[in-house]
Design a protein around this motif. Structure first.
Motif, PDB file in Angstrom:
ATOM      1  N   LEU A 107      11.488  -9.694  -1.324  1.00  9.57           N
ATOM      2  CA  LEU A 107      12.062  -9.091  -0.191  1.00  9.57           C
ATOM      3  C   LEU A 107      11.217  -8.499   0.793  1.00  9.57           C
ATOM      4  O   LEU A 107      11.597  -8.509   2.223  1.00  9.57           O
ATOM      5  CB  LEU A 107      12.952  -7.821  -0.594  1.00  9.57           C
ATOM      6  N   ALA A 108      10.078  -8.242   0.468  1.00 14.92           N
ATOM      7  CA  ALA A 108       9.111  -7.624   1.547  1.00 14.92           C
ATOM      8  C   ALA A 108       8.695  -8.683   2.469  1.00 14.92           C
ATOM      9  O   ALA A 108       8.578  -8.324   3.714  1.00 14.92           O
ATOM     10  CB  ALA A 108       8.077  -6.915   0.818  1.00 14.92           C
ATOM     11  N   VAL A 109       8.650  -9.896   1.949  1.00 16.37           N
ATOM     12  CA  VAL A 109       8.124 -10.951   2.659  1.00 16.37           C
ATOM     13  C   VAL A 109       9.283 -11.442   3.672  1.00 16.37           C
ATOM     14  O   VAL A 109       9.381 -11.864   5.005  1.00 16.37           O
ATOM     15  CB  VAL A 109       7.848 -12.381   2.062  1.00 16.37           C
ATOM     16  N   LEU A 110      10.730 -11.280   3.011  1.00 17.18           N
ATOM     17  CA  LEU A 110      11.996 -11.693   3.863  1.00 17.18           C
ATOM     18  C   LEU A 110      12.137 -10.723   4.795  1.00 17.18           C
ATOM     19  O   LEU A 110      12.460 -11.103   6.158  1.00 17.18           O
ATOM     20  CB  LEU A 110      13.226 -11.817   2.894  1.00 17.18           C
ATOM     21  N   THR A 111      12.016  -9.528   4.796  1.00 15.12           N
ATOM     22  CA  THR A 111      12.031  -8.440   5.842  1.00 15.12           C
ATOM     23  C   THR A 111      11.305  -8.626   7.028  1.00 15.12           C
ATOM     24  O   THR A 111      11.937  -8.768   8.121  1.00 15.12           O
ATOM     25  CB  THR A 111      11.734  -7.166   5.276  1.00 15.12           C
ATOM     26  N   SER A 112       9.996  -9.194   6.785  1.00 12.74           N
ATOM     27  CA  SER A 112       9.327  -9.388   8.034  1.00 12.74           C
ATOM     28  C   SER A 112       9.472 -10.599   8.561  1.00 12.74           C
ATOM     29  O   SER A 112       9.586 -10.764   9.851  1.00 12.74           O
ATOM     30  CB  SER A 112       7.595  -9.843   7.447  1.00 12.74           C
ATOM     31  N   PRO A 145      -5.354  -1.072  10.335  1.00 12.83           N
ATOM     32  CA  PRO A 145      -3.784  -0.949   9.573  1.00 12.83           C
ATOM     33  C   PRO A 145      -2.772  -1.111  10.682  1.00 12.83           C
ATOM     34  O   PRO A 145      -1.763  -0.341  10.519  1.00 12.83           O
ATOM     35  CB  PRO A 145      -3.677   0.684   9.000  1.00 12.83           C
ATOM     36  N   SER A 146      -3.242  -1.693  11.694  1.00 11.73           N
ATOM     37  CA  SER A 146      -2.238  -1.761  12.942  1.00 11.73           C
ATOM     38  C   SER A 146      -0.823  -2.459  12.380  1.00 11.73           C
ATOM     39  O   SER A 146      -0.794  -3.451  11.658  1.00 11.73           O
ATOM     40  CB  SER A 146      -3.006  -2.742  13.834  1.00 11.73           C
ATOM     41  N   PRO A 147       0.206  -1.842  12.732  1.00  5.13           N
ATOM     42  CA  PRO A 147       1.530  -2.270  12.504  1.00  5.13           C
ATOM     43  C   PRO A 147       2.058  -3.600  13.153  1.00  5.13           C
ATOM     44  O   PRO A 147       3.282  -3.536  13.823  1.00  5.13           O
ATOM     45  CB  PRO A 147       2.513  -1.277  12.463  1.00  5.13           C
ATOM     46  N   GLU A 148       1.337  -4.441  13.325  1.00  7.52           N
ATOM     47  CA  GLU A 148       1.608  -6.007  14.314  1.00  7.52           C
ATOM     48  C   GLU A 148       2.475  -6.850  13.369  1.00  7.52           C
ATOM     49  O   GLU A 148       2.244  -6.982  12.203  1.00  7.52           O
ATOM     50  CB  GLU A 148       0.421  -6.283  14.776  1.00  7.52           C
ATOM     51  N   TRP A 149       3.346  -7.306  13.835  1.00  9.11           N
ATOM     52  CA  TRP A 149       4.587  -8.271  12.905  1.00  9.11           C
ATOM     53  C   TRP A 149       3.693  -9.104  12.366  1.00  9.11           C
ATOM     54  O   TRP A 149       4.282  -9.424  11.094  1.00  9.11           O
ATOM     55  CB  TRP A 149       5.593  -8.594  13.699  1.00  9.11           C
ATOM     56  N   GLY A 150       2.901  -9.823  12.749  1.00  7.08           N
ATOM     57  CA  GLY A 150       2.192 -11.160  12.172  1.00  7.08           C
ATOM     58  C   GLY A 150       1.445 -10.404  10.916  1.00  7.08           C
ATOM     59  O   GLY A 150       1.249 -10.908   9.949  1.00  7.08           O
ATOM     60  N   LEU A 151       0.833  -9.471  11.237  1.00  4.99           N
ATOM     61  CA  LEU A 151      -0.057  -8.773  10.153  1.00  4.99           C
ATOM     62  C   LEU A 151       0.812  -8.289   8.952  1.00  4.99           C
ATOM     63  O   LEU A 151       0.403  -8.059   7.933  1.00  4.99           O
ATOM     64  CB  LEU A 151      -1.026  -7.620  10.926  1.00  4.99           C
ATOM     65  N   ILE A 152       1.847  -7.554   9.457  1.00  4.97           N
ATOM     66  CA  ILE A 152       2.791  -7.111   8.398  1.00  4.97           C
ATOM     67  C   ILE A 152       3.281  -8.323   7.533  1.00  4.97           C
ATOM     68  O   ILE A 152       3.096  -7.954   6.082  1.00  4.97           O
ATOM     69  CB  ILE A 152       4.060  -6.576   9.130  1.00  4.97           C
ATOM     70  N   LEU A 153       3.628  -9.495   8.093  1.00  3.62           N
ATOM     71  CA  LEU A 153       3.881 -10.646   7.075  1.00  3.62           C
ATOM     72  C   LEU A 153       2.655 -10.801   6.211  1.00  3.62           C
ATOM     73  O   LEU A 153       2.867 -11.206   4.954  1.00  3.62           O
ATOM     74  CB  LEU A 153       4.397 -11.791   7.982  1.00  3.62           C
ATOM     75  N   LEU A 185       0.950  -1.242   0.117  1.00  2.00           N
ATOM     76  CA  LEU A 185      -0.113   0.068   0.009  1.00  2.00           C
ATOM     77  C   LEU A 185       0.859   1.183  -0.293  1.00  2.00           C
ATOM     78  O   LEU A 185       0.298   2.480   0.242  1.00  2.00           O
ATOM     79  CB  LEU A 185      -0.838   0.021   0.981  1.00  2.00           C
ATOM     80  N   GLY A 186       1.953   1.128  -0.132  1.00  2.00           N
ATOM     81  CA  GLY A 186       2.864   2.327  -0.316  1.00  2.00           C
ATOM     82  C   GLY A 186       3.455   2.928   1.109  1.00  2.00           C
ATOM     83  O   GLY A 186       3.957   3.943   1.223  1.00  2.00           O
ATOM     84  N   ARG A 187       3.240   2.185   2.425  1.00  5.12           N
ATOM     85  CA  ARG A 187       3.642   2.588   3.412  1.00  5.12           C
ATOM     86  C   ARG A 187       5.123   1.914   3.893  1.00  5.12           C
ATOM     87  O   ARG A 187       5.720   1.055   3.298  1.00  5.12           O
ATOM     88  CB  ARG A 187       2.802   1.941   4.466  1.00  5.12           C
ATOM     89  N   ASP A 188       5.636   2.765   4.891  1.00  2.00           N
ATOM     90  CA  ASP A 188       7.146   2.697   5.172  1.00  2.00           C
ATOM     91  C   ASP A 188       7.210   1.367   6.013  1.00  2.00           C
ATOM     92  O   ASP A 188       6.495   1.349   7.132  1.00  2.00           O
ATOM     93  CB  ASP A 188       7.480   3.698   5.869  1.00  2.00           C
ATOM     94  N   VAL A 189       7.966   0.274   5.451  1.00  2.00           N
ATOM     95  CA  VAL A 189       8.282  -0.960   6.331  1.00  2.00           C
ATOM     96  C   VAL A 189       8.653  -0.780   7.371  1.00  2.00           C
ATOM     97  O   VAL A 189       8.588  -1.451   8.273  1.00  2.00           O
ATOM     98  CB  VAL A 189       8.840  -1.932   5.309  1.00  2.00           C
ATOM     99  N   LEU A 190       9.928  -0.036   7.581  1.00  2.00           N
ATOM    100  CA  LEU A 190      10.762   0.325   8.664  1.00  2.00           C
ATOM    101  C   LEU A 190       9.839   0.901   9.734  1.00  2.00           C
ATOM    102  O   LEU A 190      10.059   0.523  11.052  1.00  2.00           O
ATOM    103  CB  LEU A 190      11.902   1.096   8.401  1.00  2.00           C
ATOM    104  N   ALA A 191       9.099   1.872   9.448  1.00  2.00           N
ATOM    105  CA  ALA A 191       8.232   2.639  10.214  1.00  2.00           C
ATOM    106  C   ALA A 191       7.301   1.468  10.991  1.00  2.00           C
ATOM    107  O   ALA A 191       7.078   1.449  12.273  1.00  2.00           O
ATOM    108  CB  ALA A 191       7.452   3.832   9.520  1.00  2.00           C
ATOM    109  N   ARG A 192       6.725   0.569   9.930  1.00  2.00           N
ATOM    110  CA  ARG A 192       5.712  -0.126  10.740  1.00  2.00           C
ATOM    111  C   ARG A 192       6.443  -1.514  11.482  1.00  2.00           C
ATOM    112  O   ARG A 192       5.766  -1.837  12.755  1.00  2.00           O
ATOM    113  CB  ARG A 192       5.003  -0.900   9.463  1.00  2.00           C
TER     114      ARG A 192
END
Length: 573
Positions: free
Chosen positions: A548-553, A528-536, A375-382
């Motif tokens: 890479l987005a999956v691997l980062t999580s 849109p909670s930045p919870e780690w499981g939800l990010i993955l 969705l174009g949100r900052d992964v580091l921030a989340r």
């Protein structure tokens, strides 16, 4: 009379607990506080409002007008006749579909258990060889602990990226042939194999410290005969834990089936929970609980068969393995993990985790160190804000579980049934019940993990209380006029609080991963909670376009796993 009562109390506790669980499952349509008839029509008709006449007609047709007690009696009567309910979504009987999905799950779990057994044998093999050669059998267990700390949903995502997307060796989704079994079985079996391997290694090492080993060696028994006897001696104590491992696979299978799109029981139950199809959810949860009960009974029967006459003769000495000397370098691992987490927090907390201000799946760059999500949100921030959410909730779960575990462990005879049933319930199954009652939410995930996280602490407390009451100064206290209300805070709690507190802190990383697993499955925090499981979970649909987005999580979750492994390794020395 008192001895008879002491023997009957645990059995009564188990019976009451099982009955309470059955009643809880039967009352799922009512415990949510919502009108079951309105929930049925909403499940069938979407968000359209139902007329009072339609609601009344549906209540009469399904027997809901008579109230929850009468409906519960009808549900139990239906179970006895083979009628497990009718789907609120499709209107079809739920049992045939659930049985078909169970067959798929049992196939997956059988393959995963084979992986776990092979892994356990490979992990325990070096200890067995050292013991047969008369060498030191002590082991750090780092590899086993590393496998144990990896949650199934994290391994599933990692295997999907590496073996399906990057290497293209195995199919990513579906259930169409043997090739589709490999990755799910590995993801489900390796954590259980790590735990089983650690238990088997410890049991084998303890057995080699018993005196009969030297006697057999002097008497001329071959290494093969001694190895067989060591396994025969070590395995009975592992059977209850092995049953728990297989039961744990039922919870892990839900995540694995969801990642790899396997039409198994776990995925079917998860879909029923998401759609609020409570009859299907009731049938699925009941099958999962019956599966756990059967596994426990089978494991106990195998244990009895292995022990044979020794079970009644008391001919099983207990040995303790001398721990390894402390290694101060082990503190470097958790310290490094804490430093990395602090760096992530310092770099990510000032950034916005909610606003879509970048291109979708934008790759990492100087201004965007970890890239952007779908969705174009900052992964580091989340990830940084998610660390506070996930770890903070895990701390709260751990503290609540500590106090509940201490309280329940102080009355082990009364609570033994509840402790045993709760220990055999994966957090995912508890979360399904909570979701049926209050819907998916972060507080619901916290409640679900807490509902099962206290049981190991209570079991530990009960064991320590038994030891503390056997001490001479505690046994003589009632003779000196010290009542139980004074004895517990003065003599019992000071002796058990420290060890149970350390045990609770060791479970903190596992609680964080359990919360992340519920978020990943859609049973916890909501977007849109930045919870780690939800990010993955948000990154997984883009695994082929942006692995890479999956691997980062996955790497973020791996930090918690590494922290748990290092803490366990230090405490075992």
């Amino acid at each position: 009379m008192i001895r008879t009562l002491d023997r009957l109390t645990p059995a009564l506790s188990r019976g009451v607990t099982l009955c309470a669980v059955m009643v809880l499952v039967a009352m799922l349509p009512w415990i949510s506080g919502r009108d079951p008839a309105r929930s049925i029509l909403r499940a069938r008709m979407g968000e359209q409002d139902a007329s009072p006449e339609a609601l009344a007609a549906l209540r009469d047709r399904l027997g809901l007008a008579e109230g929850p007690v009468a409906h519960m009696r009808g549900w139990f009567a239906g179970l006895a006749q083979g009628d497990w309910g009718t789907s609120w979504i499709s209107g079809a009987p739920v049992l045939p579909g659930m049985v078909k999905a169970l067959g798929v799950s049992l196939t997956l779990m059988s393959a995963a258990f084979a992986v776990a057994l092979v892994t356990a044998v490979l992990l325990a093999g070096p200890t067995m060889r050292r013991g047969l050669r008369g060498r030191d059998t002590r082991s750090s267990g780092t590899v086993a602990a590393s496998l144990t700390a990896m949650p199934e949903f994290m391994l599933s995502a990692l295997f999907l990226v590496v073996f399906s997307v990057w290497l293209g060796w195995l199919p990513p989704y579906g259930w169409q042939g043997p090739a589709h079994v490999v990755l799910p079985a590995l993801a489900l079996g390796l954590p259980g194999g790590g735990l089983l391997g650690r238990l088997l290694t410890n049991a084998v090492a303890a057995t080699f410290h018993e005196r009969w080993i030297a006697t057999w060696a002097v008497a001329g028994f071959s290494r093969r005969q001694i190895a067989r006897a060591v396994l025969r001696r070590s395995l009975p104590a592992l059977m209850p834990q092995m049953g728990m491992i297989v039961v744990g696979m039922t919870g892990g299978a839900i995540a694995v089936e969801q990642v790899f799109s396997i039409p198994g029981l776990g995925r079917a139950v998860l879909g029923a929970a998401s759609a609020q199809d409570l009859p299907a959810l009731q049938a699925g949860i009941l099958i999962l609980l019956l599966n756990a009960l059967v596994i426990g009974v089978v494991a106990n029967l195998i244990r009895v068969a292995l022990l044979g006459r020794a079970l009644h003769m008391g001919a099983l000495p207990v040995a303790r393995v001398v721990p390894l000397p402390p290694d101060p370098r082990l503190w470097l691992v958790p310290a490094a993990v804490v430093v990395i987490l602090l760096v992530l927090l310092a770099a990510g907390l000032p950034r916005d985790p909610f606003t879509s201000q970048f291109l979708r799946l934008q790759p990492p760059g100087f201004d965007l160190p970890l890239g952007a999500d779908g969705l174009g949100r900052d992964v580091l921030a989340r990830i940084a804000h998610g660390a506070l959410s996930t770890v903070g909730m895990a701390v709260l779960v751990t503290l609540i579980s500590l106090f509940i575990g201490l309280g329940m462990g102080l009355m082990p005879r009364l609570a033994i049934g509840l402790i045993e049933v709760t220990k055999a319930t994966p957090p995912t199954i508890a979360a399904l019940i909570v979701v049926a009652a209050m819907g998916p939410s972060a507080p619901g995930a916290l409640l679900a993990v807490t509902a099962v996280a206290w049981a190991p602490l209570a079991a530990h407390t009960a064991a320590l209380v038994t030891e503390a009451r056997a001490q001479p100064h505690v046994r003589i206290a009632p003779i000196l006029g010290v009542g139980p209300l004074r004895l517990i805070p003065r003599s019992i709690l000071p002796a058990i609080f420290g060890p149970v507190l350390r045990h609770a802190m060791l479970r903190l990383p596992g609680n964080a991963l359990a919360l992340a697993a519920l978020g990943f499955l859609g049973l916890g925090a909501r977007p849109p909670s930045p919870e780690w499981g939800l990010i993955l979970a948000d990154a997984l649909p883009y695994v082929e376009r942006a692995p890479l987005a999956v691997l980062t999580s996955v790497l973020a979750l791996a930090l918690i796993s590494v922290l748990g492994v290092s803490l366990v390794s230090m405490t075992r020395r």
